[in-house]
Design an enzyme around this catalytic site. Sequence first.
Site: not given
Length: 271
Positions: A44-45, A113, A83, A175, A111
């Site tokens: 998502d970056s 979080e 993501d 991270e 993925k």
Amino acid sequence: MEGKATRFWDMKRRGEPIAMLTAYDAPTARAQAAAGVDILLVGDSVGTNMLGYASEREVTLADMAHHVAAVRRGAPESYIIGDLPFATYETPAEAVANARTLLNAGADMVKFEGDRPAIVAALADADIAVCGHLGLEPQHHAEKRLKSKQAGEAHQLVEAALGLEKAGVSMLVLELIPEEVAQAVTQRLKVPTIGIGAGRATDGQVLVICDVLGFTKAAFRHNKRYAEVGESMEAAARAYVADVHARAFPAAANAFFMSREELPAFLTEVS
């Protein structure tokens, strides 16, 4: 861990580091595949690095599916993780439905979080490979700083990692946490850990390709700049502008011309 992902389980077992990079488009994915990158992460970056968003929270599921599909077209044989964007995995049913959107776009694994074992279990039960993400959570932490510095927080992260593995994760990203904490997690888990700003003891590493290539002037401690593509792009654009303004481009070598047989007839018609 099933299917193509068993390769990474085997790499952990043999002590072979896993190289992961983010990729957001077909040309970058093609280059990374040719370079032997083990896993391409469509993170998502993409929002802050490529789409001009102020935060990862602005990234939509449609954005992610679009970029996953582009990366798959560029790297048909690569292992791709996509993501799940912010607020798309609040319930098990929502997570499964949205994960399938990314799988249909070309992802092999999704993925998300946080310490959400119920979401992991739902995805695993639906035969969807899952990568967890602990430590700094860009979608949920406004302040981008080192996490789990205190012993109590570090212990909680280790317990969360164990819980995610028990629930069914196939991989775990760590991270911005102390190296000692990442090492403790890596030693306790059977599944591979991938670090970004988590030190040297994880089973693999991931970096953001824009940071690696020096697209921006930011110098992150956890990153290593392997090129200065940002400066090269600006220099190339400046040279192009100068050539166009000076009528130095295009030159005769860049132009196409009519044949000697056709040119006289054309000139007669337009004269």
